[in-house]
Scaffold this motif. Sequence first.
Motif, short mmCIF file in Angstrom:
data_model
loop_
_atom_site.label_atom_id
_atom_site.label_comp_id
_atom_site.label_asym_id
_atom_site.label_seq_id
_atom_site.Cartn_x
_atom_site.Cartn_y
_atom_site.Cartn_z
N GLU A 274 -17.34 -51.88 -55.38
CA GLU A 274 -16.05 -52.36 -55.72
C GLU A 274 -15.73 -53.65 -55.48
O GLU A 274 -14.97 -54.43 -56.35
CB GLU A 274 -15.16 -51.25 -56.05
CG GLU A 274 -15.59 -49.94 -56.78
CD GLU A 274 -14.57 -49.12 -57.42
OE1 GLU A 274 -13.26 -49.53 -57.03
OE2 GLU A 274 -14.84 -47.86 -57.62
N THR B 27 -14.88 -57.02 -57.65
CA THR B 27 -13.68 -57.58 -57.56
C THR B 27 -13.70 -59.06 -57.23
O THR B 27 -13.27 -59.81 -57.97
CB THR B 27 -12.81 -56.96 -56.50
OG1 THR B 27 -12.54 -55.55 -56.91
CG2 THR B 27 -11.30 -57.52 -56.58
N SER C 67 -15.17 -60.72 -60.59
CA SER C 67 -13.84 -60.88 -61.28
C SER C 67 -12.90 -61.99 -61.05
O SER C 67 -12.65 -62.82 -61.97
CB SER C 67 -13.16 -59.68 -61.29
OG SER C 67 -14.03 -58.56 -61.96
#
Length: 206
Positions: free
Chosen positions: A162, A166, A169
């Motif tokens: 994750e 992130t 992103s």
Amino acid sequence: MPIDDRALPLRERKRLRTRRALADAALRLFTEKGFAATTVEELVDVAEVSRSTFFRAFPTKEAVAVEAETELWAAYLDALTAHDLAGPMLAALRDILTGVVAELPDDWDVRYVATRKLVLTAPSLLGHVEYTRSGMETQVAQRISDKLALPGGDLRPRVLAELTTTAWSIAGRGWVAADASGGRADLLERLHQAFAVIPDALQLSA
């Protein structure tokens, strides 16, 4: 790495080209008319394929709309599967992801920017992207666990998966907001910067 379709059997080459033609037509129509206003019937008519051919290539209208996103994460998973992991895992995941991004087709930049702008116009697309990314993170975590022979229930692989998403992103949003004006090199620089601040961010305190 990008697939060299010349090395594939004819049937597989045709399948990939049909998929790409559908994705290109969909992105163009969705951008011009809007995602909700465009029907599958219109899409298959423009792409000159049957409805059954469409659904063999993509399970939903949402899936064809975000093919550029899917292309990125599929290549990332393939590269992770092929790599022998060594050293700090966050750095290893960074290097795998940046390597994949560097090798995406030249036209991917334009398609990805258009896709991300389209996603902002349709809640169902945003939900589809989030669902797809979550599934990808689960697969990444499982691959890390398997490669490192970690015990079941170890949360570190999921956290790493994750954190990688992130970082992507953050980098991707800034790049798309700038209309990818700096090209692929700018995206890679943004990605390296996002990964670089993770250790300090985790240690930040008031």
